[in-house]
Scaffold this motif. Structure first.
Motif, short mmCIF file in Angstrom:
data_model
loop_
_atom_site.label_atom_id
_atom_site.label_comp_id
_atom_site.label_asym_id
_atom_site.label_seq_id
_atom_site.Cartn_x
_atom_site.Cartn_y
_atom_site.Cartn_z
N GLY A 123 -6.47 1.50 -18.21
CA GLY A 123 -5.44 2.38 -18.74
C GLY A 123 -5.05 3.39 -17.68
N ARG A 124 -4.04 3.00 -16.86
CA ARG A 124 -3.66 3.84 -15.72
C ARG A 124 -3.11 5.19 -16.18
N ASP A 125 -2.12 5.13 -17.09
CA ASP A 125 -1.48 6.37 -17.53
C ASP A 125 -1.57 6.53 -19.04
N THR A 160 6.26 -14.81 -16.39
CA THR A 160 5.28 -13.76 -16.67
C THR A 160 5.09 -12.97 -15.38
N SER A 161 5.00 -11.65 -15.52
CA SER A 161 4.98 -10.80 -14.33
C SER A 161 4.01 -9.64 -14.50
N GLY A 162 3.55 -9.11 -13.37
CA GLY A 162 2.64 -7.96 -13.41
C GLY A 162 1.25 -8.36 -13.84
N GLY A 163 0.53 -7.43 -14.45
CA GLY A 163 -0.83 -7.72 -14.89
C GLY A 163 -0.84 -8.75 -16.01
N ALA A 171 2.52 -12.55 -10.23
CA ALA A 171 2.39 -12.02 -8.87
C ALA A 171 3.07 -10.67 -8.81
N ARG A 172 2.64 -9.84 -7.91
CA ARG A 172 3.36 -8.59 -7.64
C ARG A 172 4.43 -8.90 -6.61
N CYS A 173 5.57 -8.30 -6.78
CA CYS A 173 6.69 -8.57 -5.86
C CYS A 173 7.47 -7.27 -5.69
N PRO A 174 6.90 -6.31 -4.93
CA PRO A 174 7.53 -5.00 -4.83
C PRO A 174 8.96 -5.03 -4.32
N GLU A 175 9.28 -6.03 -3.48
CA GLU A 175 10.64 -6.08 -2.92
C GLU A 175 11.70 -6.38 -3.96
N PHE A 176 11.26 -6.75 -5.18
CA PHE A 176 12.23 -7.07 -6.23
C PHE A 176 13.05 -5.84 -6.64
N ALA A 177 12.57 -4.66 -6.27
CA ALA A 177 13.33 -3.43 -6.57
C ALA A 177 14.59 -3.33 -5.72
N GLN A 231 9.36 -4.94 -16.88
CA GLN A 231 10.54 -4.65 -17.70
C GLN A 231 11.56 -3.82 -16.91
N ALA A 232 11.07 -3.01 -15.96
CA ALA A 232 12.01 -2.31 -15.07
C ALA A 232 12.78 -3.34 -14.25
N GLY A 233 12.08 -4.36 -13.78
CA GLY A 233 12.73 -5.45 -13.03
C GLY A 233 13.71 -6.20 -13.91
N ALA A 234 13.33 -6.43 -15.17
CA ALA A 234 14.22 -7.13 -16.11
C ALA A 234 15.47 -6.31 -16.35
N HIS A 235 15.28 -5.01 -16.48
CA HIS A 235 16.43 -4.14 -16.72
C HIS A 235 17.38 -4.16 -15.51
N ALA A 236 16.77 -4.15 -14.31
CA ALA A 236 17.61 -4.21 -13.10
C ALA A 236 18.40 -5.52 -13.07
N LEU A 237 17.77 -6.61 -13.45
CA LEU A 237 18.47 -7.92 -13.48
C LEU A 237 19.60 -7.90 -14.50
P1 ADP Z 1 3.42 -4.47 -14.98
O1 ADP Z 1 4.64 -5.26 -15.32
O2 ADP Z 1 2.18 -5.06 -15.57
O3 ADP Z 1 3.60 -3.00 -15.24
P2 ADP Z 1 3.83 -3.94 -12.11
O4 ADP Z 1 4.07 -2.49 -12.30
O5 ADP Z 1 3.00 -4.35 -10.95
O6 ADP Z 1 3.17 -4.63 -13.39
O7 ADP Z 1 5.26 -4.64 -11.97
C1 ADP Z 1 5.37 -6.04 -11.86
C2 ADP Z 1 6.52 -6.40 -10.97
O8 ADP Z 1 7.74 -5.94 -11.53
C3 ADP Z 1 6.50 -5.80 -9.57
O9 ADP Z 1 5.66 -6.50 -8.68
C4 ADP Z 1 7.96 -5.94 -9.18
O10 ADP Z 1 8.24 -7.26 -8.80
C5 ADP Z 1 8.69 -5.68 -10.48
N1 ADP Z 1 9.15 -4.29 -10.58
C6 ADP Z 1 8.41 -3.17 -10.80
N2 ADP Z 1 9.18 -2.06 -10.78
C7 ADP Z 1 10.45 -2.48 -10.53
C8 ADP Z 1 11.72 -1.81 -10.38
N3 ADP Z 1 11.85 -0.49 -10.52
N4 ADP Z 1 12.82 -2.56 -10.12
C9 ADP Z 1 12.72 -3.91 -10.00
N5 ADP Z 1 11.55 -4.59 -10.12
C10 ADP Z 1 10.43 -3.90 -10.40
#
Ligand code: ADP
Length: 330
Positions: free
Chosen positions: A208-210, A42-45, A109-115, A144-150
């Motif tokens: 509701g951010r956006d 589980t990731s993000g909020g 957890a948030r993990c910005p470096e995952f991008a 899901q953006a992270g999932a797509h990158a994976l």
């Molecule tokens: P949510 O999934 O609730 O929208 P976030 O926007 O904080 O929450 O994203 C959760 C996590 O997904 C981030 O901390 C990061 O690890 C990963 N993530 C977000 N954007 C990308 C991206 N473009 N590429 C890879 N991983 C990403």
């Protein structure tokens, strides 16, 4: 002869309920299921219903003779050194008793470096070392953006759209949005009671951010005088007019719902109303920011069933496409 009362294990007076904890770290070799290995995170909020989805992923995988793994703390856990024990095999009992809990027992957890591709390579190496070839990602837009990158990096991924904002393209309703809307609706109903006693107007800021889904649904369900969302902004003058109109009609209260992502948040809107329109609106103004309370609800039946169905479907979908990669965004 007196009857001996029946005793149920775990329900004796003073008994404590079992804590929800993951089992101790085991090596990949400890898994003896013959099928594939699938990890869930589980990731993000966090969002209510995530636990039901985790439970369904784990138990459906087991019925397919797959070995499920739980990843703690989202992508941060996926890239952590394996000896930290963030990726662990799960059994059916490990996900018992969690279906009514909000939040996520796996943690997030948030993990910005995952991008960064080189960071994701650590995740792929961990999964490869454990023999895991499929991943279920439960989370919102960023997750899901992270999932797509994976997926593009070369691993089978199925995404479960889960966020209280309901802002994911390609899905009608995300896991957790219904519970958050119910929590917010309940809060606005309570505010209306006290507002009526004091003849107040309540400006209530919802999450509701956006995306104005929460604001719109809660505003309609609560009969708000005005709803201000990013998709349909309303000027302070128009909001003042709606409040004034309610006052003139003899209402004891007025409610204005504002999404956090609107051009003016609740506090900013109140400042303008007080500075420029205070003589016309009649009511006293109060601002309430619901904030993270909206995340904390017990999952509604809708979210429990949605979580169960999506978790089950995630494994079915992984199985259907054993040999091909799955994108959560397709
Ligand atoms: P949510 O999934 O609730 O929208 P976030 O926007 O904080 O929450 O994203 C959760 C996590 O997904 C981030 O901390 C990061 O690890 C990963 N993530 C977000 N954007 C990308 C991206 N473009 N590429 C890879 N991983 C990403």
């Amino acid at each position: 002869m007196g009857r001996t009362p029946r005793r149920f294990r775990g329900l004796e007076r003073g008994a404590t309920l079992p804590a929800v904890t993951l089992p101790p770290t085991e090596s990949a070799e400890s898994s003896d299921r013959p099928g594939r290995r699938v990890a869930v995170l589980t990731s993000g909020g966090d969002a209510a219903g995530m636990n039901m989805a985790i439970r369904a992923v784990v138990r459906t995988a087991i019925t397919h003779d797959w070995q499920p793994y739980g990843v703690q703390e989202g992508y941060a856990g996926l890239i952590a050194p394996l000896e930290f024990g963030h990726i662990r095999p799960l059994e059916a009992r490990d996900v018992g008793g969690i279906l009514g809990l909000g939040g996520t027992v796996l943690g997030s957890a948030r993990c910005p470096e995952f991008a960064q591709p080189e960071v994701r390579r650590r995740a792929l190496a961990n999964l490869a070392q454990l023999g895991i070839d499929a991943l279920v990602v439960i989370g919102g837009n960023g997750s899901q953006a992270g999932a797509h990158a994976l997926f593009q990096d070369g691993i089978a991924v199925v995404g479960i759209a889960s966020t209280i904002d309901n802002d994911l393209e390609g899905t009608d309703i995300t896991l957790g949005a219904d519970t958050a809307a119910n929590v917010a609706c309940d809060a606005v109903d309570k505010l209306r009671v006290t507002s009526s006693s004091h003849r107040r107007a309540s400006i209530v800021e919802v999450m509701g951010r956006d995306c104005g889904y929460l604001g719109l649904t809660v505003g309609l369900a609560c009969g708000a005088e005005a709803i201000v969302i990013p998709e349909a902004e309303m000027s302070p003058a128009e909001v003042a007019e709606r409040i004034e109109d309610a006052y003139r009609r003899g209402k004891k209260h007025a409610t204005v719902i504002v999404s956090e992502g609107a051009a003016l948040d609740g506090a900013a809107l109140a400042r303008i109303l007080e500075a420029e329109h205070c003589t016309r609106i009649g009511f006293d103004l109060r601002v309430t920011v619901l904030g993270h309370v909206q995340r904390g609800g017990t999952p509604t039946i809708f979210d429990r069933l949605l979580g169960a169905r999506l978790g089950h479907a995630a494994i079915e979908r992984s199985e259907e496409h054993t040999s091909e990669l799955q994108s959560p965004l397709n």
